[in-house]
Structure formats: structure tokens, C-alpha cells
Scaffold this motif. Structure first.
Motif, short mmCIF file in Angstrom:
data_model
loop_
_atom_site.label_atom_id
_atom_site.label_comp_id
_atom_site.label_asym_id
_atom_site.label_seq_id
_atom_site.Cartn_x
_atom_site.Cartn_y
_atom_site.Cartn_z
N LEU A 140 0.82 -1.20 0.00
CA LEU A 140 0.00 0.00 0.00
C LEU A 140 0.86 1.26 0.00
N ARG A 142 0.38 4.45 1.05
CA ARG A 142 -0.33 5.47 1.83
C ARG A 142 0.37 5.61 3.16
N LEU A 153 -8.49 1.91 6.94
CA LEU A 153 -8.39 2.03 5.49
C LEU A 153 -9.00 0.81 4.79
N ILE A 154 -8.67 -0.38 5.27
CA ILE A 154 -9.07 -1.60 4.57
C ILE A 154 -10.48 -2.05 4.94
N TRP A 450 -9.84 1.55 -0.67
CA TRP A 450 -8.42 1.37 -0.39
C TRP A 450 -7.65 0.85 -1.60
#
Length: 528
Positions: A140, A142, A153-154, A450
């Protein structure tokens, strides 16, 4: 202790069939080599497809004062009656064995487990492990890789009971399940397979902490119970603690409701009793059943007693135990407020058809009269009482006299008219159903948000090392945790795969396992 593997986009084993043990420890400090000890353990065993198999959680008496309560909320009072680590060491190994151990900062859990088991003369080696912090950074793009940020997020939700061992383990398990199931590209496990761990004597002693209590929509007790571990095989509660829990429960429910301070006290006694989700629910059910038996002792459950039982049942999440009492009360209320409310009927005769019509009338709220009065609205004549003086009196009073069939039709028509209400329109329901179906057909599953942060390709070990391990001049010392990278990396042996693969894929797995495992052994620290 741990031999690290990784979830990768490379060829490997399907993780959905593997068992993972999500581990989180709460501790009295950061450095076990300086005397810090474990004060709580939380483990969630879950298949990679998201099926939770078992949970384990307990407070641990560290044998020293806890001075960092502000980080995890565990006090010296909480651990006073908790088992020591040596009392739970065998149970912890049993829950970690036969699984890939997962943590969001595996180095941290590793150093404390090594220290705690080292005190017991136990050395653990080559345990398969995975750090989700490394996995998140690799896949990821981020910034902000703390557990709560990654979980939000997920999964789209903030973790509950954060900074409790079981709460963090649950958050991690839910996050990894979503990652495996919904990743834009399939993820495979490249690393060692699960292995059994050394067997130590098991005591089954637990003191689970119900952390992060809140009233919520279902009440304090519902949250308390949910925060306890779901154990496939729960140990029996400890008698002394259970006695205190029941006494405190009765005290809290005496006024019909539980408040926050009472919930916190119940959580303390629940830990001392060693309650789990299943044993807590059993205690609550037995508690309400005993209260109902007392209410029924004189043969009548009064409206006051029913209200007490209803309030307690709601708090205890055990309304099913008094559902029959509630149904009877509801039926009585429905009769009293039915569409024939205000009607008084007078049956003449006791034939089966008269009795049937009278029963119907009572169900719809009508009252049954014995003699003709000014309030009687309808006389039902079964045909067997022509000489009954009540019929003549009804005629002189102008009261309608009908056969059972006629009376039934009149009452049904009246009931239907009342039920319809002022705005009854059957066509409206059809329109609402049609629009709902159209909207459902027109909606399409949206792409998870996400996915926008999914790297176009996963970071290589060298890229990971450069971004997250090497020293950078612009690092903020106040918010960065760094490690000293060993001069010589320890490269684990080639992983043994648990599923048959064709020779070409097997070769890729072996080489990939060496590269990924060795490099991630170097890159084992976090930047929060």
C-alpha cells in the motif's frame, strides 16, 4: 524465534486455507532486557478465508508495578488476581502452534516472548511468522501504517477496544481477512508452513479483560460480553469470582439499569471469575431464569414483575427466556386495544358456533356481557334459547340480534375498516416494492476505496530497506522508531511448501522465499 514469510503477489500457497494466529501483547514497558514484562496476551486463530476458529485472552500478573497504565489501561488492581506468565505459558504455545503467527510489529512481540520463555528455560526456534506492518508498507502506498490507520483504510471501520491485547488481535485478523479476500491482485503465502510448538503443561487459567466498554445501543453488558474472548473450549469460571460477579450483577440490576461505573466493576469481577463469552452468557441466562422463577412462585406474574424482568432481560441479552410472558402480555394488550374495542356482545346459548364467534370477538377486543344492559351492542342468538327473557329485553331495547354467521360477518367488516386506517392504500406498498427492486437492480458493487492506494507493483526488499529502514535526515525523531540493522543478515532456509505445485512454480517459490524472507529479516522495524 520467528522465521518470517510474506503475503506477496508472487507464486505461492493460497493463504485462504492456512491458519493464522494473530498475536498482541500489552507490556509494562518497551524493553524486556531492562525488566519490562508482559501484562496481557490476546490471540485470535483464524483461517485465511476469514473464519475465526478460536480466541484466547488473559491478563497476566507481571510481578511488578505497572506504571504505564495510560498506554493500555491496565492497572495494578486489574492484574492482582491474574495468573503469572508461567501459569499461561503452555496455553499460549497451544494457541500459537500449528499456525502462522501474525503481528503488526512482530519484532516487538518476539523480543518479549523470547524473554518470557527464556525465564522458563524454553527456547523457541523457527516459528513461522509474518509482520503485517511490513505487508502494508509493501503493498500500500499510503503513509500512516499504524494498526488503527491500516484497519480503518481496509475495513472502513475504526478498531474497537484499541490497545487491548484481544481488541488489537481482532482488528488485525479482520484487516488481514479483507486484504486477502479483496486485494486487487491475488496474494500468496511465501514462507515456512505452520509447525507444532513445544508442549508445556496447560492450566486453562484465564483472566480476560473486557476493555473499551461503552453503552452502545444494546447496553453495557452486551459490550462487556462481546469484549471477552470467544473460546471454543471455555474453562469453568472460578467460584469466588463468580460469586462476586453474580452479587454485583444483582446489585446493578436492582434499579433496572446498569450505568458505566457498575459496568466497569462488573468487568473487574468478570476477569477475576475467568469469564469468557460463552460462560458469561450462561451466567446471564441462569441469573434471569432464577429471577423468573421467583416471579412465578405465587402463580402470577404481575405487570410490575414483568417490567422488571423485561429490563433485566434487555441488559442480559436474554429476552428469549421471557418471550412467552411478553407474548401473553402483548396479546392481552392487543385484545384490549383491538378493532372491536368498546363492543359488548351478549351470547345466548352455548353451541359450538356461538362459542367460536365469541372467541373471535374477544380476540378483537370485544367484551362479553352476561345480561342486557345499555352498553350491549350485539346479541348473538344460537337458536336454542327462544324462551330466554334476554332476547325479549334486547328487542325492546332496540339491540340487534343476529345469528352466529351474521354476527361474524358484521364484526369482520368492522375490524377490517378499523385496521385500514385513514390512509390505507394497498397500491402504495406495490409502488414502494417496485422502486426498491429497481434501485437494487441498478446498483453495482463499488470498488473498495483502499484499492486507490494499491501499489502498481509491490516493493522489492531493496526498495523496502531504502524507504523504511535506512536513516533519513528528514525523519522526525519525535514520531519515528528506528532500529540498528544487523551487519549480517540471517537468511532462513528455503521454505517447505504445504501444497503441491508444478516444478516451475516450486522453483520460483523456493528462490522467492529465500529472497523475500532474507531481505525482510533485515527490514524488520517500523516508522509510525
Amino acid at each position: 524465534m520467528f522465521v518470517r514469510g510474506q503475503l506477496t503477489r508472487q507464486c505461492g500457497v493460497d493463504p485462504r486455507g492456512l491458519t493464522f494466529a494473530f498475536l498482541n501483547l500489552e507490556t509494562t514497558g518497551l524493553h524486556p532486557n531492562k525488566g519490562s514484562r508482559v501484562c496481557e496476551v490476546g490471540i485470535v486463530r483464524m483461517r485465511g478465508d476469514g473464519v475465526v476458529l478460536d480466541e484466547y485472552s488473559t491478563l497476566v500478573n507481571p510481578g511488578m508495578r505497572i506504571n504505564n497504565e495510560e498506554y493500555h489501561g491496565i492497572t495494578n488492581v486489574d492484574v492482582r488476581h491474574a495468573p503469572a506468565f508461567q501459569d499461561v505459558a503452555g496455553d499460549v504455545l497451544a494457541y500459537l502452534g500449528g499456525a502462522i503467527v501474525v503481528s503488526h510489529h512482530l519484532d516487538y512481540e518476539e523480543k518479549f516472548l523470547v524473554a518470557e520463555y527464556g525465564r522458563l528455560g524454553v527456547t523457541l526456534q523457527r516459528v513461522p511468522g509474518m509482520c503485517t506492518l511490513v505487508a502494508a508498507r509493501t503493498q500500500l502506498d499510503r503513509w500512516g501504517y499504524k494498526l488503527d490507520n491500516v484497519a480503518n483504510l481496509i475495513t472502513g471501520e475504526w478498531p474497537t477496544a484499541l490497545h487491548s491485547a484481544l481488541g488489537d488481535s481482532r482488528a488485525l485478523a479482520g484487516t488481514l481477512a479483507k486484504l486477502i479476500a479483496e486485494a486487487p491482485q491475488p496474494l500468496s503465502w511465501v514462507g515456512p508452513p505452520p509447525v507444532p510448538l513445544p508442549g508445556l503443561p496447560r492450566t486453562g487459567i484465564v483472566a480476560p479483560r473486557a476493555a473499551g466498554l461503552r453503552k452502545g445501543t444494546e447496553g453495557w453488558l452486551a459490550t462487556l460480553t462481546a469484549r471477552l474472548p470467544y473460546m471454543a473450549s471455555s474453562p469453568p469460571p472460578r467460584p469466588e469470582g463468580l460469586r462476586d460477579y453474580r452479587a454485583l450483577l444483582a446489585h446493578a440490576l436492582a434499579d433496572g439499569r446498569i450505568v458505566g461505573e457498575e459496568a466497569a466493576q462488573l468487568a473487574v469481577t468478570a476477569a477475576r471469575a475467568g469469564l469468557t463469552q460463552s460462560t458469561a452468557r450462561q451466567v446471564h441466562v441462569e441469573f434471569l431464569a432464577e429471577a423468573r422463577a421467583r416471579a412465578e412462585g405465587d402463580g402470577v406474574v404481575t405487570s410490575v414483575e414483568l417490567k422488571e424482568l423485561q429490563r433485566a432481560a434487555k441488559e442480559l441479552a436474554a429476552s428469549h427466556l421471557i418471550s412467552d410472558l411478553e407474548e401473553a402480555a402483548a396479546a392481552n394488550r392487543a385484545r384490549n386495544n383491538g378493532p372491536l374495542k368498546g363492543w359488548r356482545i351478549l351470547p345466548v346459548g352455548d353451541s359450538a358456533d356461538v362459542t367460536e364467534v365469541v372467541d373471535y370477538a374477544v380476540e378483537q377486543g370485544a367484551k362479553v356481557a352476561v345480561n342486557v344492559t345499555k352498553t350491549v351492542r350485539l346479541v348473538i342468538d344460537g337458536g336454542a334459547g327462544q324462551d330466554d327473557p334476554r332476547l325479549a329485553k334486547a328487542v325492546s331495547a332496540g339491540i340487534d340480534i343476529m345469528s352466529p354467521d351474521q354476527a361474524r360477518k358484521v364484526m369482520e367488516a368492522e375490524a377490517a375498516k378499523v385496521r385500514g386506517g385513514l390512509f390505507a392504500d394497498g397500491g402504495g406498498a406495490q409502488v414502494a416494492g417496485r422502486i426498491a427492486a429497481e434501485r437494487a437492480a441498478g446498483s453495482r458493487p463499488s470498488r473498495p476505496e483502499w484499492h486507490e492506494f494499491w501499489r502498481s507493483r509491490e516493493l522489492t526488499p531493496a526498495e523496502y530497506h531504502a524507504r523504511f529502514v535506512e536513516r533519513h535526515d528528514d525523519w522526525d525523531e519525535t514520531s519515528t522508531i528506528r532500529i540498528t540493522v544487523p551487519v549480517t543478515a540471517r537468511v532462513p532456509a528455503a521454505p517447505v511448501m504445504t501444497a503441491e505445485k508444478k516444478s516451475g512454480c516450486a522453483a520460483v517459490i523456493a528462490v522467492g522465499g529465500l529472497l523475500v524472507g532474507g531481505a525482510f529479516e533485515l527490514a524488520r522495524q517500523l516508522i509510525v
